[in-house]
Design a protein around this motif. Structure first.
Motif, PDB file in Angstrom:
ATOM      1  N   CYS A  60      -9.034  30.389  23.409  1.00 29.85           N
ATOM      2  CA  CYS A  60      -8.011  29.808  22.772  1.00 29.85           C
ATOM      3  C   CYS A  60      -8.986  28.929  21.525  1.00 29.85           C
ATOM      4  O   CYS A  60      -9.920  29.429  21.246  1.00 29.85           O
ATOM      5  N   THR A  61      -8.250  28.554  20.479  1.00 28.24           N
ATOM      6  CA  THR A  61      -8.356  27.336  19.377  1.00 28.24           C
ATOM      7  C   THR A  61      -7.868  26.427  19.428  1.00 28.24           C
ATOM      8  O   THR A  61      -6.986  26.255  19.714  1.00 28.24           O
ATOM      9  N   LEU A  62      -9.170  25.914  19.227  1.00 27.56           N
ATOM     10  CA  LEU A  62      -8.829  24.092  18.440  1.00 27.56           C
ATOM     11  C   LEU A  62      -8.133  24.141  17.085  1.00 27.56           C
ATOM     12  O   LEU A  62      -8.881  24.261  16.116  1.00 27.56           O
ATOM     13  N   VAL A  63      -7.162  23.370  17.056  1.00 22.41           N
ATOM     14  CA  VAL A  63      -6.494  22.623  16.217  1.00 22.41           C
ATOM     15  C   VAL A  63      -7.284  20.776  15.957  1.00 22.41           C
ATOM     16  O   VAL A  63      -6.213  20.693  16.509  1.00 22.41           O
ATOM     17  N   VAL A  64      -8.151  20.596  15.111  1.00 24.81           N
ATOM     18  CA  VAL A  64      -7.932  19.443  14.775  1.00 24.81           C
ATOM     19  C   VAL A  64      -7.169  18.725  13.531  1.00 24.81           C
ATOM     20  O   VAL A  64      -7.398  19.543  12.310  1.00 24.81           O
ATOM     21  N   ARG A  65      -6.418  18.293  13.061  1.00 25.20           N
ATOM     22  CA  ARG A  65      -5.434  18.211  12.388  1.00 25.20           C
ATOM     23  C   ARG A  65      -6.002  16.500  11.233  1.00 25.20           C
ATOM     24  O   ARG A  65      -7.079  15.790  11.863  1.00 25.20           O
ATOM     25  N   ASP A 100     -12.962  12.906  12.313  1.00 25.86           N
ATOM     26  CA  ASP A 100     -13.261  12.095  11.002  1.00 25.86           C
ATOM     27  C   ASP A 100     -13.825  13.308  10.307  1.00 25.86           C
ATOM     28  O   ASP A 100     -14.381  13.309   9.302  1.00 25.86           O
ATOM     29  N   LEU A 101     -14.493  14.759  10.859  1.00 24.99           N
ATOM     30  CA  LEU A 101     -15.445  15.326  10.124  1.00 24.99           C
ATOM     31  C   LEU A 101     -16.588  14.536   9.423  1.00 24.99           C
ATOM     32  O   LEU A 101     -17.368  15.616   8.867  1.00 24.99           O
ATOM     33  N   ASP A 102     -17.049  13.902   9.911  1.00 24.34           N
ATOM     34  CA  ASP A 102     -19.036  12.972   9.859  1.00 24.34           C
ATOM     35  C   ASP A 102     -19.811  13.685  10.686  1.00 24.34           C
ATOM     36  O   ASP A 102     -20.917  12.996  10.504  1.00 24.34           O
TER      37      ASP A 102
END
Lengths: 148, 383
Positions: A60-65, A100-102
């Protein structure tokens, strides 16, 4: 003046008649036209926001919005982040999310699909609780309430 | 006064009525069939024919009898019932339930209805976005199409939309006709301002919360269309409000008062449409010279649009939905459909003919899809 008023009234009425006549045959064109207006998009509070990161996993694909804090004027203190799992999902979903892509994990989420249970383990003090956790047509979605 | 001399009847001869009905006959045929009738499906063909003929007979009768309201009410009530049936059937097919789930909200799959429009305006202005979990274009009841239909209908008909276009109004219109005489006769006219209070409240709360609060918490028609799945106390409370308001304002009070109480006391869109009555060319006029102030029109008005003072002043209020009930009730034809700019008492037939054509064409085409679906489903049971 009276005659001008009568003529204007009749003119407006006939214009309305023509408007109704073209309304249904032209509905698709009018709708397409109106859909191009800048405000004709669904608010991120409802769509879940734009995708910030996609992680392709085995099945599957995980999508973080992107986190959503949108308010009427400016941003709110409280918002949410939506996570989508698309594709063939395992019975138990367990992922560590960095919303938060940190490069630091913000929370761990564990979803038991069969019993519809969602357990959230915050690793960041801004992460509050599970808002929505639901099966969807494409897999599963969860909205985690967060603070700014 | 000899009413036949000064106030001609709206009745027409059989031949003249046919002549007036002919353009509607041709236009509805093209619009309903899309100009390309498909006769491959017998049930579908029969449903289209039945809908098309039924509607055109009603339009013919409006001209032939000179009466408007009872024929309008037939199509209006059938439309409301058919729409609920179609919507419920659609939901049962897609979701296997009348309720929508959180997934439907997350995926923005909720069908849009015009009652959301008053709540959309402030957020659209401030956030440049729509606060409804539906689709902008494509799919069932998308936002763009519904917005266009409502916008044009409101511009053309004003609050006439509430009696010639709204697919919910037929519910309380229907229930308000069940008893011959009202049980509750005296209701203060002040209540007719209530929808403005509701409009203000839902516009503000929707703007602050960025959710359509009327749909989430108040709308009585959720009871006959779709509602949030009951999963906890909050959704159970919402379902309770929907059902209570439906029973109270759409069923019980209309039966007891012979008035459309939901439309008169609650609907925020009705309040907004009342304001649009200022723009539309079509109106209802009172010819003070012909009026004998019997106030029959005040008694029959289902929307509290007429008060004795309005009649004495010769002006119909902004609440008028042009249903035609007062026009039909007036034995002196002192109250009539009119066009703005034309003095009361003049060009009555001309004004009525244009108004009927415009309003009937709108409801006939707008309602045809839902009515055809219902008739087809009935035929499918037998064919």
């Amino acid at each position: 003046m009276k005659k001008i008023k009568i003529a204007a009234g009749i003119f407006w009425a006939i214009l309305c008649l023509l408007l109704i006549l073209v309304l249904f045959p032209g509905l698709n064109n009018f709708s397409s036209g109106i859909s191009r207006f800048p405000f004709m998009k669904i608010n991120p509070n409802l769509t879940g926001g734009e995708a910030a990161e996609q992680i392709v996993m085995k099945s599957c694909t995980l999508v973080v919005r992107k986190p959503v804090f949108d308010g009427l004027i400016g941003e709110r203190k409280q918002g949410f982040v939506q996570i989508d799992w698309r594709g063939n999902l395992p019975e138990i979903i367990s992922d560590t999310i960095d919303y938060d892509l940190d490069k630091k994990p913000d929370f761990v989420i564990r979803i038991g699909r069969s019993e519809s249970s969602t357990v959230l383990k915050p690793l960041n003090p801004k992460v509050r609780k599970v808002g929505i956790s639901t099966p969807t047509s494409y897999g599963w979605s969860a909205r985690i309430k967060i603070e700014k | 006064m000899d009413e036949t001399v000064n106030n001609p009847s709206m009745k027409k001869s059989f031949g003249k009525s046919l002549l007036y009905a002919l353009p509607m006959f041709l236009i509805t045929f093209v619009f309903i069939t899309g100009g390309k009738p498909d006769f491959s499906d017998p049930a579908g063909t029969l449903a289209i024919l039945a809908t098309f003929l039924g509607m055109n007979i009603l339009y013919f009768l409006m001209h032939y009898t000179g009466k408007t309201d009872k024929f309008r009410a037939i199509i209006f009530i059938v439309f409301a019932l058919s729409l609920s049936f179609t919507l419920i059937r659609n939901m049962l097919e897609i979701r296997h339930s009348m309720s929508f789930s959180q997934a439907d909200i997350v995926e923005c799959k909720i069908p849009f209805c015009h009652l959301v429009i008053p709540m959309m305006i402030l957020p659209a202005a401030f956030t440049k976005s729509i606060i409804f979990p539906g689709t902008i274009l494509g799919g069932f009841a998308n936002i763009s199409s519904m917005a266009v239909l409502w916008l044009v209908a409101t511009l053309v008909l004003g609050r006439g939309f509430c009696s010639w276009g709204c697919f919910y109004g037929g519910w309380d219109d229907g229930f308000s006709r069940l008893r011959k005489k009202p049980v509750i006769k005296k209701i203060s006219d002040y209540w007719r301002w209530m929808p403005f209070a509701v409009l203000l409240m839902v516009a503000i709360t929707a703007a602050l919360s960025l959710t359509p609060t009327y749909c989430s918490w108040i709308c009585p028609f959720k009871a006959v269309t779709e509602f949030e799945q009951v999963t906890g106390m909050e959704s159970a409370a919402k379902a309770g409000v929907f059902i209570s308001l439906f029973l109270g304002l759409v069923v019980i009070l209309p039966v007891l008062t012979r008035k459309r109480t939901q439309c008169s006391f609650l609907c925020p869109l009705g309040a907004m449409n009342s304001l649009s009555n200022k723009i539309t060319p079509f109106t209802v006029k009172i010819d003070k010279k012909a009026c004998n102030e019997c106030f029959k029109c005040v008694d029959v008005c289902p929307l509290f649009a007429l008060t004795p003072e309005d009649v004495k002043n010769g002006k119909v209020s902004i609440f008028c939905s042009k249903c035609g009930k007062c026009v039909d009730a007036c034995s002196r034809k002192a109250i009539h459909y009119g066009i703005k700019g034309i003095p009361a008492g003049s060009m009555k037939k001309f004004s009525r003919n244009i108004f009927l054509f415009v309003s009937f064409l709108f409801i006939a085409v707008f309602s045809s899809g839902a009515i055809i679906t219902v008739i087809k489903s009935i035929f499918n049971l037998f064919i």
